[in-house]
Design an enzyme around this catalytic site. Structure first.
Site, PDB file in Angstrom:
ATOM      1  N   HIS A 122      -5.793  -2.599   8.979  1.00 41.09           N
ATOM      2  CA  HIS A 122      -4.857  -3.155   7.988  1.00 41.09           C
ATOM      3  C   HIS A 122      -4.092  -4.356   8.551  1.00 41.09           C
ATOM      4  O   HIS A 122      -3.130  -4.811   7.938  1.00 41.09           O
ATOM      5  CB  HIS A 122      -3.865  -2.090   7.508  1.00 41.09           C
ATOM      6  CG  HIS A 122      -4.542  -1.004   6.727  1.00 41.09           C
ATOM      7  ND1 HIS A 122      -3.964   0.243   6.561  1.00 41.09           N
ATOM      8  CD2 HIS A 122      -5.724  -0.966   6.091  1.00 41.09           C
ATOM      9  CE1 HIS A 122      -4.781   0.997   5.836  1.00 41.09           C
ATOM     10  NE2 HIS A 122      -5.865   0.292   5.537  1.00 41.09           N
ATOM     11  N   CYS A 151       3.968 -23.021   7.723  1.00 41.83           N
ATOM     12  CA  CYS A 151       2.981 -23.422   8.730  1.00 41.83           C
ATOM     13  C   CYS A 151       3.495 -24.659   9.481  1.00 41.83           C
ATOM     14  O   CYS A 151       3.878 -25.653   8.830  1.00 41.83           O
ATOM     15  CB  CYS A 151       1.654 -23.748   8.043  1.00 41.83           C
ATOM     16  SG  CYS A 151       0.422 -24.421   9.171  1.00 41.83           S
TER      17      CYS A 151
HETATM   18  C1  BV8 Z   1      -9.368  -1.933  -0.894  1.00 40.09           C
HETATM   19  C2  BV8 Z   1      -0.608  -2.645   5.327  1.00 40.09           C
HETATM   20  C3  BV8 Z   1     -11.223  -2.860  -1.998  1.00 40.09           C
HETATM   21  C4  BV8 Z   1       0.638  -2.901   4.555  1.00 40.09           C
HETATM   22  C5  BV8 Z   1      -1.620  -0.848   4.135  1.00 40.09           C
HETATM   23  C6  BV8 Z   1      -6.139   0.272  -7.735  1.00 40.09           C
HETATM   24  C7  BV8 Z   1      -6.142  -1.111  -7.575  1.00 40.09           C
HETATM   25  C8  BV8 Z   1      -6.475  -1.710  -6.368  1.00 40.09           C
HETATM   26  C9  BV8 Z   1      -6.816  -0.915  -5.275  1.00 40.09           C
HETATM   27  C10 BV8 Z   1      -6.801   0.454  -5.460  1.00 40.09           C
HETATM   28  C11 BV8 Z   1      -6.478   1.058  -6.658  1.00 40.09           C
HETATM   29  N1  BV8 Z   1      -6.546   2.410  -6.493  1.00 40.09           N
HETATM   30  C12 BV8 Z   1      -6.907   2.679  -5.221  1.00 40.09           C
HETATM   31  C13 BV8 Z   1      -7.078   1.511  -4.604  1.00 40.09           C
HETATM   32  C14 BV8 Z   1      -7.476   1.338  -3.241  1.00 40.09           C
HETATM   33  C15 BV8 Z   1      -6.193   1.138  -2.429  1.00 40.09           C
HETATM   34  C16 BV8 Z   1      -5.577   2.486  -2.183  1.00 40.09           C
HETATM   35  O1  BV8 Z   1      -6.126   3.268  -1.443  1.00 40.09           O
HETATM   36  N2  BV8 Z   1      -4.418   2.740  -2.821  1.00 40.09           N
HETATM   37  C17 BV8 Z   1      -3.782   4.027  -2.633  1.00 40.09           C
HETATM   38  C18 BV8 Z   1      -2.259   3.845  -2.597  1.00 40.09           C
HETATM   39  C19 BV8 Z   1      -4.220   4.940  -3.773  1.00 40.09           C
HETATM   40  N3  BV8 Z   1      -6.672   0.554  -1.208  1.00 40.09           N
HETATM   41  C20 BV8 Z   1      -6.675  -0.768  -1.084  1.00 40.09           C
HETATM   42  O2  BV8 Z   1      -6.221  -1.551  -1.893  1.00 40.09           O
HETATM   43  C21 BV8 Z   1      -7.348  -1.248   0.182  1.00 40.09           C
HETATM   44  N4  BV8 Z   1      -8.311  -2.242  -0.157  1.00 40.09           N
HETATM   45  O3  BV8 Z   1      -9.570  -0.849  -1.358  1.00 40.09           O
HETATM   46  O4  BV8 Z   1     -10.200  -3.025  -1.080  1.00 40.09           O
HETATM   47  C22 BV8 Z   1     -10.609  -3.116  -3.358  1.00 40.09           C
HETATM   48  C23 BV8 Z   1     -10.146  -4.381  -3.636  1.00 40.09           C
HETATM   49  C24 BV8 Z   1      -9.633  -4.621  -4.900  1.00 40.09           C
HETATM   50  C25 BV8 Z   1      -9.560  -3.591  -5.856  1.00 40.09           C
HETATM   51  C26 BV8 Z   1     -10.000  -2.305  -5.540  1.00 40.09           C
HETATM   52  C27 BV8 Z   1     -10.508  -2.060  -4.280  1.00 40.09           C
HETATM   53  C28 BV8 Z   1      -6.340  -1.861   1.108  1.00 40.09           C
HETATM   54  C29 BV8 Z   1      -5.391  -0.782   1.565  1.00 40.09           C
HETATM   55  C30 BV8 Z   1      -4.527  -1.352   2.674  1.00 40.09           C
HETATM   56  C31 BV8 Z   1      -3.077  -1.289   2.253  1.00 40.09           C
HETATM   57  N5  BV8 Z   1      -2.247  -1.695   3.381  1.00 40.09           N
HETATM   58  N6  BV8 Z   1      -0.919  -1.239   5.171  1.00 40.09           N
HETATM   59  C32 BV8 Z   1       1.819  -2.748   5.462  1.00 40.09           C
HETATM   60  O5  BV8 Z   1       1.815  -1.873   6.357  1.00 40.09           O
HETATM   61  O6  BV8 Z   1       2.775  -3.499   5.219  1.00 40.09           O
HETATM   62  S1  BV8 Z   1      -1.772   0.798   3.860  1.00 40.09           S
HETATM   63  C33 BV8 Z   1      -0.408   1.617   4.436  1.00 40.09           C
HETATM   64  O7  BV8 Z   1      -0.624   3.003   4.091  1.00 40.09           O
HETATM   65  C34 BV8 Z   1      -0.243   1.637   5.942  1.00 40.09           C
HETATM   66  O8  BV8 Z   1      -1.222   0.938   6.664  1.00 40.09           O
HETATM   67  C35 BV8 Z   1      -0.342   3.130   6.264  1.00 40.09           C
HETATM   68  O9  BV8 Z   1      -0.844   3.385   7.513  1.00 40.09           O
HETATM   69  C36 BV8 Z   1      -1.293   3.523   5.214  1.00 40.09           C
HETATM   70  C37 BV8 Z   1      -1.611   4.939   4.964  1.00 40.09           C
HETATM   71  O10 BV8 Z   1      -0.468   5.677   5.056  1.00 40.09           O
HETATM   72  P1  BV8 Z   1      -0.384   6.718   6.291  1.00 40.09           P
HETATM   73  O11 BV8 Z   1      -0.649   5.973   7.560  1.00 40.09           O
HETATM   74  O12 BV8 Z   1      -1.255   7.881   6.012  1.00 40.09           O
HETATM   75  O13 BV8 Z   1       1.135   7.072   6.282  1.00 40.09           O
HETATM   76  P2  BV8 Z   1       1.875   8.172   5.363  1.00 40.09           P
HETATM   77  O14 BV8 Z   1       3.338   7.920   5.497  1.00 40.09           O
HETATM   78  O15 BV8 Z   1       1.229   8.213   4.016  1.00 40.09           O
HETATM   79  O16 BV8 Z   1       1.494   9.553   6.072  1.00 40.09           O
HETATM   80  C38 BV8 Z   1       1.994   9.851   7.359  1.00 40.09           C
HETATM   81  C39 BV8 Z   1       1.385  11.174   7.730  1.00 40.09           C
HETATM   82  O17 BV8 Z   1       1.758  11.466   9.078  1.00 40.09           O
HETATM   83  C40 BV8 Z   1       1.890  12.329   6.880  1.00 40.09           C
HETATM   84  O18 BV8 Z   1       0.774  13.153   6.529  1.00 40.09           O
HETATM   85  C41 BV8 Z   1       2.853  13.076   7.817  1.00 40.09           C
HETATM   86  O19 BV8 Z   1       2.795  14.480   7.583  1.00 40.09           O
HETATM   87  C42 BV8 Z   1       2.255  12.773   9.151  1.00 40.09           C
HETATM   88  N7  BV8 Z   1       3.222  12.763  10.256  1.00 40.09           N
HETATM   89  C43 BV8 Z   1       4.508  12.311  10.253  1.00 40.09           C
HETATM   90  N8  BV8 Z   1       5.023  12.443  11.497  1.00 40.09           N
HETATM   91  C44 BV8 Z   1       4.041  12.960  12.288  1.00 40.09           C
HETATM   92  C45 BV8 Z   1       2.896  13.174  11.500  1.00 40.09           C
HETATM   93  N9  BV8 Z   1       1.758  13.695  11.998  1.00 40.09           N
HETATM   94  C46 BV8 Z   1       1.743  14.019  13.314  1.00 40.09           C
HETATM   95  N10 BV8 Z   1       2.814  13.843  14.135  1.00 40.09           N
HETATM   96  C47 BV8 Z   1       3.959  13.308  13.657  1.00 40.09           C
HETATM   97  N11 BV8 Z   1       5.004  13.150  14.492  1.00 40.09           N
END
Ligand code: BV8
Length: 246
Positions: A122, A151
């Protein structure tokens, strides 16, 4: 009671005999370093959710607002240190014949911990990209002197070199990630809610490729039904415990 007490002898044997290991990390692996996760309570920023700000539409509409969010995150991140989870994963690169580290995180903490070539699917919050020329530069200014930054060559807006929701991942980087999942015999999925695609599909790819898949999280996730073992606990504690088995 160690978090790994629940591991079966078979899984422990698979860990000890692994030759090629791949790990996918999410925000949870950085939580113990003080980095807010995305879907925890502190995942809010001024009542915005990441999905509202980390999009090309939000940047188009209000680049200053999006940059204020990234500046806030960068300034918060700058003094933070890797935790034992990051450090153990960096040491795994010496412990196994082959180790691929894939991260959804943009915080740069795996690099700071010594991981040599993390696959940052990402992007990286310390890199900017010129929206006109495409030039990618490192920028560690906190706070940013100018918002939105421009830039130095052509004065066009800079954007964070990060993959936003709705944007495709860089094909070469995505290929490295899928190859790492397909060709490993042990796959760790650590600290991710398994909500974001295509990252969340990598555990299934590894499973179908014949790997033993181990999840480390504080809670069960949608990935839990498809893995060989889920270790419920802090990644900063579970990973050093796993290293002791090796
Ligand atoms: C793509 C950068 C093809 C940003 C991030 C509708 C329209 C368009 C797209 C979509 C759509 N529906 C679905 C999609 C696909 C979309 C998607 O998946 N959406 C989700 C929300 C449903 N994906 C995309 O758009 C991707 N591109 O698909 O391209 C495409 C193109 C056009 C149209 C369709 C498809 C791009 C996705 C990239 C987004 N960018 N990050 C920034 O950071 O500023 S994602 C962002 O979420 C972060 O990178 C983060 O890492 C990521 C996932 O979250 P997690 O890392 O899992 O974090 P979270 O808080 O959720 O969970 C933490 C976990 O850790 C928990 O389970 C917790 O219990 C646990 N935890 C906490 N503490 C601990 C622990 N575990 C162990 N030890 C601990 N101490």
């Amino acid at each position: 009671m160690s978090v790994i007490d629940g591991l079966s002898d078979d899984i422990i044997e698979k860990i000890k005999s692994a030759k090629s290991v791949t790990a996918l990390t999410g925000a949870g692996v950085s939580a113990e370093s003080g980095v807010p996760t995305f879907r925890g309570d502190e995942g809010l920023w001024n009542n915005y959710r990441a999905e509202e700000l980390a999009t090309p539409e939000a940047f188009e509409r209000d680049p200053s607002l999006v940059w204020r969010w990234y500046d806030w995150r960068r300034t918060l991140l700058a003094p933070l240190k890797p935790n034992p989870g990051h450090e153990t994963l960096a040491r795994f690169e010496q412990r196994f014949d082959k180790m691929t580290l894939i991260t959804q995180n943009v915080d740069g903490l795996h690099r700071k911990a010594g991981s040599e070539e993390p696959v940052e699917i990402h992007g990286n919050i310390w890199h900017t990209q010129c929206i006109s020329e495409g030039t990618v530069r490192e920028n560690r200014e906190t706070p940013l002197k100018e918002i939105p930054p421009r830039c130095p060559d052509c004065q066009a807006l800079l954007r964070p070199h990060i993959v936003w929701f709705g944007e495709s991942l860089e094909p070469a980087i995505l290929n490295r990630a899928f190859e790492g999942a397909e060709k490993c015999d042990l796959f760790f999925v650590i600290g991710t809610s398994g909500m974001v695609q295509p990252a969340a599909s990598l555990a299934g790819v590894a499973k179908r490729g014949g790997a033993t898949v181990i999840e480390i999280n504080l809670e069960k996730t949608p990935l839990s039904y498809d893995v060989d073992a889920t270790l419920l606990g802090l990644s900063g504690e579970a990973l050093p415990e796993i290293e002791k088995i090796l």
